[in-house]
Enzyme design. Structure first.
Site, PDB file in Angstrom:
ATOM      1  N   TYR A 110       3.602  -5.488   9.397  1.00  0.00           N
ATOM      2  CA  TYR A 110       3.429  -4.034   9.391  1.00  0.00           C
ATOM      3  C   TYR A 110       4.532  -3.389  10.246  1.00  0.00           C
ATOM      4  O   TYR A 110       5.067  -2.331   9.909  1.00  0.00           O
ATOM      5  CB  TYR A 110       2.047  -3.617   9.923  1.00  0.00           C
ATOM      6  CG  TYR A 110       0.862  -3.991   9.043  1.00  0.00           C
ATOM      7  CD1 TYR A 110       0.923  -5.050   8.135  1.00  0.00           C
ATOM      8  CD2 TYR A 110      -0.337  -3.300   9.125  1.00  0.00           C
ATOM      9  CE1 TYR A 110      -0.168  -5.402   7.344  1.00  0.00           C
ATOM     10  CE2 TYR A 110      -1.444  -3.641   8.328  1.00  0.00           C
ATOM     11  CZ  TYR A 110      -1.342  -4.701   7.444  1.00  0.00           C
ATOM     12  OH  TYR A 110      -2.422  -5.046   6.662  1.00  0.00           O
ATOM     13  N   HIS A 164       0.852  -1.197   0.000  1.00  0.00           N
ATOM     14  CA  HIS A 164       0.000   0.000   0.000  1.00  0.00           C
ATOM     15  C   HIS A 164       0.890   1.250   0.000  1.00  0.00           C
ATOM     16  O   HIS A 164       0.711   2.180   0.780  1.00  0.00           O
ATOM     17  CB  HIS A 164      -0.952  -0.002   1.202  1.00  0.00           C
ATOM     18  CG  HIS A 164      -1.905  -1.160   1.185  1.00  0.00           C
ATOM     19  ND1 HIS A 164      -3.239  -1.034   0.851  1.00  0.00           N
ATOM     20  CD2 HIS A 164      -1.714  -2.474   1.415  1.00  0.00           C
ATOM     21  CE1 HIS A 164      -3.811  -2.226   0.901  1.00  0.00           C
ATOM     22  NE2 HIS A 164      -2.924  -3.122   1.241  1.00  0.00           N
TER      23      HIS A 164
HETATM   24  C1  HEM Z   1      -7.395  -9.349   5.143  1.00  0.00           C
HETATM   25  C2  HEM Z   1      -6.250  -9.109   4.525  1.00  0.00           C
HETATM   26  C3  HEM Z   1      -5.580  -7.764   4.454  1.00  0.00           C
HETATM   27  C4  HEM Z   1      -6.109  -6.513   4.442  1.00  0.00           C
HETATM   28  C5  HEM Z   1      -7.590  -6.141   4.471  1.00  0.00           C
HETATM   29  C6  HEM Z   1      -5.010  -5.568   4.403  1.00  0.00           C
HETATM   30  C7  HEM Z   1      -5.122  -4.202   4.361  1.00  0.00           C
HETATM   31  C8  HEM Z   1      -4.080  -3.308   4.382  1.00  0.00           C
HETATM   32  C9  HEM Z   1      -4.209  -1.888   4.256  1.00  0.00           C
HETATM   33  C10 HEM Z   1      -5.515  -1.141   4.079  1.00  0.00           C
HETATM   34  C11 HEM Z   1      -2.980  -1.342   4.344  1.00  0.00           C
HETATM   35  C12 HEM Z   1      -2.609   0.116   4.175  1.00  0.00           C
HETATM   36  C13 HEM Z   1      -2.557   0.861   5.419  1.00  0.00           C
HETATM   37  C14 HEM Z   1      -2.135   2.265   5.089  1.00  0.00           C
HETATM   38  O1  HEM Z   1      -2.711   2.902   4.184  1.00  0.00           O
HETATM   39  O2  HEM Z   1      -1.204   2.722   5.747  1.00  0.00           O
HETATM   40  C15 HEM Z   1      -2.042  -2.411   4.531  1.00  0.00           C
HETATM   41  C16 HEM Z   1      -0.694  -2.231   4.654  1.00  0.00           C
HETATM   42  C17 HEM Z   1       0.176  -3.246   4.707  1.00  0.00           C
HETATM   43  N1  HEM Z   1      -0.132  -4.589   4.585  1.00  0.00           N
HETATM   44 FE1  HEM Z   1      -1.987  -5.434   4.572  1.00  0.00          FE
HETATM   45  N2  HEM Z   1      -3.827  -6.250   4.431  1.00  0.00           N
HETATM   46  C18 HEM Z   1      -4.146  -7.591   4.441  1.00  0.00           C
HETATM   47  C19 HEM Z   1      -3.256  -8.619   4.461  1.00  0.00           C
HETATM   48  C20 HEM Z   1      -1.916  -8.468   4.528  1.00  0.00           C
HETATM   49  C21 HEM Z   1      -1.011  -9.562   4.620  1.00  0.00           C
HETATM   50  C22 HEM Z   1      -1.406 -11.047   4.670  1.00  0.00           C
HETATM   51  C23 HEM Z   1       0.233  -9.015   4.694  1.00  0.00           C
HETATM   52  C24 HEM Z   1       1.531  -9.729   4.863  1.00  0.00           C
HETATM   53  C25 HEM Z   1       1.700 -10.613   5.815  1.00  0.00           C
HETATM   54  C26 HEM Z   1       0.103  -7.581   4.629  1.00  0.00           C
HETATM   55  C27 HEM Z   1       1.144  -6.672   4.677  1.00  0.00           C
HETATM   56  C28 HEM Z   1       1.027  -5.304   4.697  1.00  0.00           C
HETATM   57  C29 HEM Z   1       2.129  -4.378   4.899  1.00  0.00           C
HETATM   58  C30 HEM Z   1       3.593  -4.740   5.045  1.00  0.00           C
HETATM   59  C31 HEM Z   1       1.591  -3.092   4.913  1.00  0.00           C
HETATM   60  C32 HEM Z   1       2.351  -1.762   5.104  1.00  0.00           C
HETATM   61  C33 HEM Z   1       2.441  -1.469   6.599  1.00  0.00           C
HETATM   62  C34 HEM Z   1       3.095  -0.119   6.923  1.00  0.00           C
HETATM   63  O3  HEM Z   1       4.278   0.107   6.597  1.00  0.00           O
HETATM   64  O4  HEM Z   1       2.427   0.725   7.553  1.00  0.00           O
HETATM   65  N3  HEM Z   1      -1.221  -7.264   4.531  1.00  0.00           N
HETATM   66  N4  HEM Z   1      -2.738  -3.600   4.540  1.00  0.00           N
END
Ligand code: HEM
Length: 370
Positions: free
Chosen positions: A340, A73
């Site tokens: 995250y 994202h």
């Molecule tokens: C139900 C499943 C998931 C949803 C609804 C979701 C949703 C999101 C959203 C909305 C963001 C953006 C937040 C922002 O705008 O700062 C985000 C960031 C991120 N997501 Fe997910 N995600 C999901 C699954 C995963 C999975 C399985 C992983 C890896 C294990 C992952 C890794 C990440 C990472 C690394 C970020 C960036 C975090 C940061 O630096 O702040 N996501 N996710």
């Protein structure tokens, strides 16, 4: 008196060589156990284990390494506003921020994926992340996307699929045989992917429904818990998706223009039943009860490099929950939390070297037209 006779110096008795060896042995063993525990936690003994480091390395392998940006994202813009709770969640959750009231919100709109300069496109997954934080109270962070199910049962499968899209060094493109092998090993992926394909995308960020997808628990004052899933549903009228425009920020620019008026979403919580699946690739029956727990209003967008960009220092970790909301047997939020945190650690360390974000503060201030 007897004691003094046996050991007139008052010092502890000298140990013989055998006793000394045992003592050093015990100390050595404890040190080894401690080192082993650190090595295990760090993933050095089990390189095949899916650690947050490997997950983040995986994002970098698929999207490239983009210094200072979120590893997923990556392209986004911050927002602020408030949440007006209706109190309808009262019978199900004791969370203070669900009692009728007006609570501050920090949000972020983004596209899924690790490329911070990806040109806006209709097919990209859109996201909305929110932090509802009453002053002096416990906060609720949620990160939602605009697809109806997450097409993976667990993080291992998510990672496995992600690795199929890493470009092959020989061709510069993902190897299609890897994807075929993945689908053969996980036929359930195609079912969920079929549901994702039915998503009817709206014209922009402002009139999109965003879904939390993971299963959580609401816990009330009596300690009774129910499984829940949540979505935010726009009050902005639906309009169908238009054609892709040349301008690489055209969907963000439209959002900036729409945000000249406060944007509103109803927060709807679906109340599950005890035997409903917790896996996010499996939808719940449409007959499940939904309650309207409040309205989120976002009235200000802020470029994420600006000094006042509150979303930049937030990870929107889905396990940051107030008392009255908790995680469930769905293991994905815990894995997300760790990933995250790793992404946050990297981007914080890299902050001074970060190039400007695609959606700049001047673009936001110019109403999306600079
Ligand atoms: C139900 C499943 C998931 C949803 C609804 C979701 C949703 C999101 C959203 C909305 C963001 C953006 C937040 C922002 O705008 O700062 C985000 C960031 C991120 N997501 Fe997910 N995600 C999901 C699954 C995963 C999975 C399985 C992983 C890896 C294990 C992952 C890794 C990440 C990472 C690394 C970020 C960036 C975090 C940061 O630096 O702040 N996501 N996710």
């Amino acid at each position: 008196m007897d004691q003094d006779k046996r050991n007139p110096s008052g010092l502890p008795p000298r140990l013989g060589p055998a006793a000394l060896a045992i003592r050093f042995g015990v100390i050595g063993l404890a040190t080894l156990c401690l080192a082993g525990a650190f090595a295990y936690t760090g993933g050095w003994l089990t390189p095949e284990r899916l650690s947050p480091h490997r997950v983040i390395d995986g994002f970098e392998a698929t999207s490239g390494k983009h210094i200072g940006f979120r590893r997923n994202h990556a392209k986004g813009v911050c927002a602020t506003g408030w949440f007006d709770a209706t109190g309808a969640a009262g019978p199900y959750s004791k969370a203070r921020l669900l009692t009728p009231g007006h609570y501050p919100v920090v949000g972020r709109f983004a596209f899924a994926g690790g490329m911070p300069y990806v040109p806006d496109a209709p097919g990209l997954i859109r996201s909305l992340a929110l932090q509802i934080k009453p002053s002096g109270g416990e906060e609720w962070r949620m990160a939602m996307i605009d697809i109806p199910v997450f097409p993976f049962a667990n993080v291992d499968t998510f990672y496995e699929q992600m690795m199929t899209s890493v470009p092959d060094p020989k061709t510069g493109k993902p190897d299609p045989d890897k994807m075929k092998a993945f689908v053969a090993a996980h036929p359930e992926f195609l079912t969920a992917y079929g549901l994702v394909g039915k998503r009817v995308a709206s014209s922009g960020f402002a009139n999109t429904t965003y879904n939390g997808l993971n299963t959580f628990l609401f816990v009330n004052h009596e300690g009774v818990s129910v499984p829940v899933r949540w979505s935010v549903v726009p009050e902005q009228a639906f309009a169908p998706l238009g054609p892709k425009l040349e301008d690489k920020n055209y969907l963000f620019d439209a959002l900036i223009a729409d945000a000249a008026k406060p944007l509103k979403w109803k927060v709807l919580v679906t109340i599950g039943q005890a035997d409903d699946p917790v896996r996010p690739d499996l939808p719940w029956p449409e007959t499940r009860k939904q309650i309207d727990i409040g309205t989120v209003t976002l009235d200000k967008l802020v470029g994420e490099d600006s000094a006042g960009a509150a979303c930049t220092d937030i990870t929107f970790d889905p396990t940051v929950l107030p008392a009255g909301i908790s995680t469930s047997a769905d293991g994905i939020p815990a894995a997300r939390s760790a990933a995250y945190a790793r992404s946050f650690l990297l981007r914080e360390h890299e902050r001074s070297a970060k190039p400007p974000s695609a959606v700049t503060e001047s673009e936001v201030n110019a109403g999306g037209k600079s």
